[in-house]
Structure formats: C-alpha cells, structure tokens
Motif scaffolding. Structure first.
Motif, mmCIF file in Angstrom:
data_model
loop_
_atom_site.group_PDB
_atom_site.id
_atom_site.type_symbol
_atom_site.label_atom_id
_atom_site.label_comp_id
_atom_site.label_asym_id
_atom_site.label_seq_id
_atom_site.Cartn_x
_atom_site.Cartn_y
_atom_site.Cartn_z
ATOM 1 N N PRO A 138 0.814 -1.234 0.000
ATOM 2 C CA PRO A 138 0.000 0.000 0.000
ATOM 3 C C PRO A 138 0.843 1.279 0.000
ATOM 4 O O PRO A 138 0.313 2.359 -0.274
ATOM 5 N N LEU A 139 2.142 1.167 0.294
ATOM 6 C CA LEU A 139 2.998 2.360 0.324
ATOM 7 C C LEU A 139 3.560 2.692 -1.057
ATOM 8 O O LEU A 139 4.103 3.774 -1.276
ATOM 9 N N ARG A 140 3.427 1.765 -1.990
ATOM 10 C CA ARG A 140 3.991 1.959 -3.332
ATOM 11 C C ARG A 140 3.476 3.232 -3.991
ATOM 12 O O ARG A 140 4.216 3.914 -4.694
ATOM 13 N N ALA A 141 2.212 3.531 -3.748
ATOM 14 C CA ALA A 141 1.595 4.676 -4.428
ATOM 15 C C ALA A 141 2.214 6.003 -3.976
ATOM 16 O O ALA A 141 2.086 7.016 -4.655
ATOM 17 N N LEU A 142 2.892 5.998 -2.827
ATOM 18 C CA LEU A 142 3.392 7.252 -2.245
ATOM 19 C C LEU A 142 4.816 7.591 -2.670
ATOM 20 O O LEU A 142 5.312 8.683 -2.386
ATOM 21 N N TYR A 143 5.515 6.638 -3.283
ATOM 22 C CA TYR A 143 6.950 6.835 -3.536
ATOM 23 C C TYR A 143 7.320 6.461 -4.974
ATOM 24 O O TYR A 143 6.589 5.733 -5.649
ATOM 25 N N ASP A 144 8.525 6.941 -5.378
ATOM 26 C CA ASP A 144 9.098 6.486 -6.646
ATOM 27 C C ASP A 144 9.979 5.257 -6.404
ATOM 28 O O ASP A 144 10.047 4.363 -7.233
ATOM 29 N N PHE A 145 10.689 5.277 -5.263
ATOM 30 C CA PHE A 145 11.575 4.155 -4.933
ATOM 31 C C PHE A 145 11.420 3.763 -3.468
ATOM 32 O O PHE A 145 11.360 4.640 -2.596
ATOM 33 N N ILE A 146 11.367 2.463 -3.237
ATOM 34 C CA ILE A 146 11.452 1.944 -1.866
ATOM 35 C C ILE A 146 12.712 1.073 -1.828
ATOM 36 O O ILE A 146 12.846 0.125 -2.611
ATOM 37 N N LEU A 147 13.657 1.458 -0.978
ATOM 38 C CA LEU A 147 14.932 0.734 -0.893
ATOM 39 C C LEU A 147 14.962 -0.068 0.403
ATOM 40 O O LEU A 147 14.673 0.487 1.477
ATOM 41 N N ILE A 148 15.302 -1.339 0.318
ATOM 42 C CA ILE A 148 15.337 -2.178 1.526
ATOM 43 C C ILE A 148 16.778 -2.588 1.831
ATOM 44 O O ILE A 148 17.454 -3.209 0.993
ATOM 45 N N ASP A 149 17.227 -2.241 3.034
ATOM 46 C CA ASP A 149 18.536 -2.706 3.508
ATOM 47 C C ASP A 149 18.322 -4.030 4.237
ATOM 48 O O ASP A 149 17.415 -4.148 5.063
ATOM 49 N N THR A 150 19.137 -5.035 3.904
ATOM 50 C CA THR A 150 18.916 -6.373 4.482
ATOM 51 C C THR A 150 20.061 -6.752 5.415
ATOM 52 O O THR A 150 21.122 -6.124 5.421
ATOM 53 N N ASN A 151 19.823 -7.808 6.181
ATOM 54 C CA ASN A 151 20.863 -8.253 7.110
ATOM 55 C C ASN A 151 21.785 -9.278 6.448
ATOM 56 O O ASN A 151 21.424 -9.873 5.435
#
Ligand SMILES: Nc1ncnc2c1ncn2[C@@H]1O[C@H](COP(=O)(O)OP(=O)(O)OP(=O)(O)O)[C@@H](O)[C@H]1O
Ligand SMILES: [Mg+2]
Length: 249
Positions: free
Chosen positions: A120-133
């Motif tokens: 549901p957050l996709r509509a608010l941003y151009d990029f979502i970046l995930i830092d992983t462990n």
C-alpha cells in the motif's frame, strides 16, 4: 498511477556496504527529486542509526509492524512507523527484529509479510529501498519476496564471490516460488582498490562468472576513508564532500 519500484540491497556476506549503498542511494535519489522510502530490515539497525537525529524518538519500528502482521492484527497507521529526515522517508529497525526473525522460522507462509506491508505504500513513492541483514534467513527472504529487483554489492576481495552462487540460487528460487517479478538489478562493486591486481582479478572473475546473465554496474565505488567518515557524521558522501570543500577551501 505510477508506483514505487522496490529495490532490495542484499548479500549474505557481512560488511560489503549494503547499508552504505542504501543510505547514499536514498539521498542521491532524493536530490534527483524522487520520492524515496528507505526500509531498515536489519536487526543491527545501522541504517536507522544513520537516519536518526537527536530529536527523534522511535516509538514504532519495522519489528512492531512485522509482529502485528505475523499475528494477523491490524497494522499501525503509517504515520506511526514512517519517519522523515530531509527529503527522505524511512522505516526504522530495532534489535527486536531478531525476535521477529526467530518467530518467522516457525511461521507458515510468512515470506510475503513485508511485501504486504509495503504494497500500500507503493503509491506514495518512486523508490522503496530495503537494507537487508547479512544472512540468507527469513528476513532476507521477506525482503527479496517484496522486491522488484535486487542490487548485490560486492567487495572485490578474495572470498568475494564465495556465497554469491548461494545468493543467486536463492533469488532464482524466490522468483520461481514466491515472487515471479524479481529481477537482478545488478552487481555493484564497492570498496574498490582500483589499482591493485587483486581488484582487477576479482572483477574479471565476477564478470566471467556472472557478466553474461547479470548487469555489472560500470560505476565502481572506490574505497575511501571519507565514506566511513561521512557515515560517522550521519551524512551522505555527497553532502560530506560539499561540507569538506566549504570547510577547507
Ligand atoms: N567505499 C567505501 N570505502 C571505505 N569504507 C567503506 C566504503 N563503503 C563502506 N565502508 C565502510 O565499511 C563498513 C561496512 O559497511 P556497511 O555497514 O555499509 O556494510 P553492510 O554490508 O551493510 O554490513 P552488514 O553486513 O554488517 O550489514 C562500514 O564501516 C562503512 O563505513
Ligand atoms: Mg548493513
């Protein structure tokens, strides 16, 4: 409506500049006018520490949101767990995410929990970046299950390519079983000592092994003490460089 591209930055090898890459990409994309959400999905919370400002009090982290999702409870309002620093929004992590990781191991069908939180957050941003462990455990599986693509940072030293096969195999399995859309964005060479033979040999090795099927970014990140310094001062390398020029010129 245009929706955010979700990019996970992953390598189960520790200390290859996953967090540094997410941090600097977030700032650079922000400077380019893109709407960016950075997600710290590592219990070590290094990205959170970089984003955190003295005045910020973190009440809700991704660990809380994941716990609610796991318990099939309604999620908190996004305002409760999305924080902002300058132009960038971020979702912080905490050490409690390691408890979530332990619980995920016993939970059935839990690979898409993060995907469901981010959708549901996709509509608010151009990029979502995930830092992983640095592991190929359930947290990284969740991140890869949520991602449209993955960037693999590599520190071109001996051992660099070891484990890369496990990572690519895992991504291919995730593509087959959980997230058919996931693409390899590319391999990013970080902490490069460009002049050394070792660097050249490892780069050649990686290109020979993976260059056919995967993009290897032409831009390589040099090893520089300034990167560590910028991290220490909670600044992107670009801002740190500008500050240095203003201070010393
Ligand atoms: N280009 C660079 N030159 C010099 N030092 C760097 C560079 N990039 C990152 N570092 C330093 O290397 C260390 C590891 O970087 P970072 O924390 O980003 O790696 P990581 O892959 O996220 O680690 P982990 O697997 O523990 O999450 C940090 O101290 C960081 O400041
Ligand atoms: Mg990290």
């Amino acid at each position: 409506m245009k929706k955010a591209k979700i990019i996970a930055v992953a390598n189960q090898k520790g200390g290859v500049a996953k967090t540094t890459s997410v941090w600097n990409m977030a700032f650079s994309l922000g400077e380019l006018g893109k709407r960016v959400l950075a997600v710290d999905f590592d219990p070590q919370s290094n990205l959170t520490a970089s984003f955190l400002e003295e005045t910020m009090i973190l009440k809700t982290t991704i660990a809380d949101v994941m716990t609610k999702a796991m318990d099939e409870e309604s999620l908190p309002n996004k305002e409760e767990y999305i924080y902002s620093r300058g132009k960038i929004d971020f979702i912080p992590s905490s050490i409690h995410l390691s408890v979530v990781e332990a619980n995920l191991r016993m939970e059935m069908g839990s690979e898409k929990l993060l995907a469901n939180i981010l959708e549901p957050l996709r509509a608010l941003y151009d990029f979502i970046l995930i830092d992983t462990n640095p592991s190929l455990g359930p947290l990284t599986i969740n991140a890869l299950s949520a991602a449209d693509s993955v960037i693999i940072p590599i520190n071109p030293e001996f051992y660099a390519t070891m484990g890369l096969t496990d990572l690519t195999k895992t991504i291919l399995k995730i593509r087959k079983r959980i997230n058919p859309g996931i693409q390899f964005e590319g391999i990013l060479m970080t902490m490069c000592d460009m002049q050394t033979n070792l660097h050249k040999e490892v780069c050649l090795e990686v290109t020979e092994a993976y260059g056919n099927g995967m993009k290897i970014f032409k831009g390589q990140i040099p090893r520089s003490i300034r990167v560590g310094e910028a991290n220490r001062y909670g600044m992107s390398v670009i801002d740190f460089d500008i500050l240095q020029k203003i201070t010393y010129n």
